[in-house]
Design an enzyme around this catalytic site. Sequence first.
Site, PDB file in Angstrom:
ATOM      1  N   ASP A 229      -6.902  -1.493  -1.318  1.00  0.00           N
ATOM      2  CA  ASP A 229      -6.761  -2.737  -0.567  1.00  0.00           C
ATOM      3  C   ASP A 229      -7.133  -3.895  -1.484  1.00  0.00           C
ATOM      4  O   ASP A 229      -8.066  -3.788  -2.292  1.00  0.00           O
ATOM      5  CB  ASP A 229      -7.667  -2.719   0.673  1.00  0.00           C
ATOM      6  CG  ASP A 229      -7.336  -3.841   1.646  1.00  0.00           C
ATOM      7  OD1 ASP A 229      -6.715  -3.551   2.687  1.00  0.00           O
ATOM      8  OD2 ASP A 229      -7.698  -4.999   1.376  1.00  0.00           O
ATOM      9  N   GLY A 255      -5.546  -3.565  -4.851  1.00  0.00           N
ATOM     10  CA  GLY A 255      -4.102  -3.721  -4.965  1.00  0.00           C
ATOM     11  C   GLY A 255      -3.494  -4.127  -3.646  1.00  0.00           C
ATOM     12  O   GLY A 255      -4.087  -3.927  -2.586  1.00  0.00           O
ATOM     13  N   HIS A 275       4.594  -1.671  10.629  1.00  0.00           N
ATOM     14  CA  HIS A 275       5.101  -2.472  11.746  1.00  0.00           C
ATOM     15  C   HIS A 275       5.048  -3.982  11.483  1.00  0.00           C
ATOM     16  O   HIS A 275       5.676  -4.748  12.208  1.00  0.00           O
ATOM     17  CB  HIS A 275       4.371  -2.106  13.049  1.00  0.00           C
ATOM     18  CG  HIS A 275       3.002  -2.698  13.205  1.00  0.00           C
ATOM     19  ND1 HIS A 275       2.319  -2.658  14.395  1.00  0.00           N
ATOM     20  CD2 HIS A 275       2.151  -3.327  12.337  1.00  0.00           C
ATOM     21  CE1 HIS A 275       1.145  -3.238  14.275  1.00  0.00           C
ATOM     22  NE2 HIS A 275       1.020  -3.650  13.036  1.00  0.00           N
TER      23      HIS A 275
END
Length: 366
Positions: A229, A255, A275
């Site tokens: 993250d 990242g 989503h």
Amino acid sequence: MPATKKPKLPPARVVRAAEGVRAGLQRLTQLMAPPPFALLELAQGSMTTQAIYVAAELRIADALVDGPLSAQEIAQRVDAHPESVYRLLRLLASQSIFSEGKDGRFRQTPMSKALVADSPGSMRDIALLMGHPIHWEDWAHLVDSVRTGEASLPKLRGMGAFEFIDSNPEYGSVFTSGMGNMSDTETLPIVAGYDFSGYRQIVDVCGGRGALLAEVLKHSPNARGVLFDARAEENGAKDVLAEAGVSDRTSIEVGGLFDPVPEGGDAYILKHVVHDWPEDQALQILKNVRKAIPAHGRILLVEFVVPSEGNGRHPAKLVDLWLMLLVGGKERTSEQYSSLLASAGFQLERVVQTAAPVSVIEARPI
């Protein structure tokens, strides 16, 4: 290290059955009212949302933690107008949020306890988001998205949703806390509903603070984890992992979604990631994972799955509209996920329902 005992939650099929009964009762209630009045009640739902927001903002539920109080006493504690506090609580009590005794004092109910800031299962953060003026302004432009098929927020704000959240720290904090609030309600059902114990290297792609990965590793003592993250460290991931006792089995790699994904995992978790994006970007994200995943690996998408048949109630349908106006993303059916995954080089193997509204969509590389 022994595995943490799995949480005891009702099986997904039992939860779905209970949800079906509740939906049936709601439909029956609506059918018993004249259609115009049933529609009016639904249309006024936003006003109840705002009343809940005000109670959360003023911390009225916190004021009642030690016992019942009159509206006057509550108003003194929360620095508000006594008669107005009473009128607010009278409405909320009619919805079983707080209750009013014969002595005129207000008491906690199970739902009002969920507005207490630090209580287990507190929903105060999401209540603060749902009633926030910026959130309301976003939804006021839903009609633009329906007319054009495009996200309305970038036109309204002059920038994308994520950039807007970054550039508005006050609202960004409310938004992040509210989303975390919702996400935390899904963690135990995911771990209870899906068996992660067979994996040895689990990569959580854009896993935020690492709350899900931490819980997964607690129940999979032979596994190691990678939290991938861009903001894991600044969001307090080290503390979350340490508190869960899995720091020694977890590495943090920095990242973003469209950067190369860490290699070597045999399970890649993407929770509420796909989503957020239209087809082209969603496909790019999945292809990044496809480049990194070994032949025996599995990709695990944790998402709402829109039911393919019928048109009953499901949280995915409301979140779908939210995604449409904010970022141009969408909720998908299992068939749509199967097609999207196939385009990225995966074959859908199964969709595992959990006791929460989310499912684990498992696919293998082909």
